[in-house]
Scaffold this active site. Structure first.
Site: not given
Ligand code: AMP
Length: 234
Positions: A28, A103, A142, A175, A186
């Site tokens: 994404k 989400r 990644r 990360r 996740r």
């Molecule tokens: P990402 O970079 O999108 O993989 O997000 C990393 C982490 O941020 C996720 O594992 C969640 O802990 C938190 N996070 C990001 N977006 C959301 C969301 N829309 N709702 C809740 N937690 C989020």
């Protein structure tokens, strides 16, 4: 940048919200960066926004960090406040691409209200359908540029020089939550809390699906085709 991308960078118009829905590691972020460049609209990664809060040591960052460290979701009310704030910035007036938001069902329902209020109407939702076996490889491989945020993968899309970004020479970092022990949490959070959104948006007839296991330039092409067709239908 891939050669498949239209040279009319930043000249196309969107005027709506685009939502990328899919599990972590589906690609994404990479595709959102490309759409953002072609359409000249912001790429709104809620994960990046939260990581920024953590590095600035804000109150939100302090609350989010322990949850993110174990791959759990941050509470809806915190997310919605952060997103609504961001959408009030002038650069969001002509549309934007969400990567990682919404989400949960409450986030999706509240976002609908926010979009109506902002006169943006129905979103275009693109579901990144992906074979789960490939996700672990994509996530553990990644690496992200610490300067410009360009995304690489040590297996499928390595930089020319190990550890350095091809575009700006920035250091490539991994990360914390791309460690195998966090990845499982996740993916579970996605299955339990985010996957129901596929049905929610399908029911509203705004869902399109791309095969996100394909080569990333083919995925870009599929995404761009969906967005062009949607623009014509307006
Ligand atoms: P990402 O970079 O999108 O993989 O997000 C990393 C982490 O941020 C996720 O594992 C969640 O802990 C938190 N996070 C990001 N977006 C959301 C969301 N829309 N709702 C809740 N937690 C989020």
């Amino acid at each position: 940048m891939a050669s498949t991308i239209d040279p009319s960078v930043g000249k196309r118009t969107l005027r709506c919200a685009v939502i990328f829905l899919g599990p972590p590691g589906a690609g994404k972020g990479t595709q959102a960066r490309r759409v953002s460049q072609v359409y000249g609209v912001p790429h709104l990664s809620t994960g990046d926004m939260l990581r920024d809060h953590i590095s600035r040591q804000t109150e939100l960052g302090r609350q989010a960090k322990p949850l993110m460290d174990r791959g759990a979701l941050v509470p809806d009310e915190l997310m919605l406040g952060m997103v609504d704030d961001r959408l009030s910035q002038p650069d969001c007036a002509n549309g934007f691409v969400f990567d990682g938001f919404p989400r949960t069902l409450p986030q999706a329902r509240d976002l609908d209200v926010i979009l109506q209020r902002r006169g943006l109407g129905d979103p275009i939702v693109i579901h990144f359908a992906v074979d789960y076996e490939g996700l672990i490889r994509r996530l553990t491989g990644r690496r992200t540029c610490s300067i410009g945020g360009e995304i690489y993968n040590v297996y499928d899309h390595p930089p020319k020089v190990e550890g350095k970004c091809d575009q700006d020479g920035g250091e490539l970092i991994q990360r914390h939550d791309d460690q195998p022990e966090v990845i499982r949490g996740r993916i579970e959070a996605y299955d339990r809390q985010t996957k129901p959104l596929v049905e929610y948006y399908a029911g509203r007839r705004v869902l399109r699906t791309v095969d996100a296991s394909a080569d990333m330039d083919l995925v870009t092409q599929a995404v761009m085709d969906i967005l062009s067709a949607a623009a014509l239908g307006k």
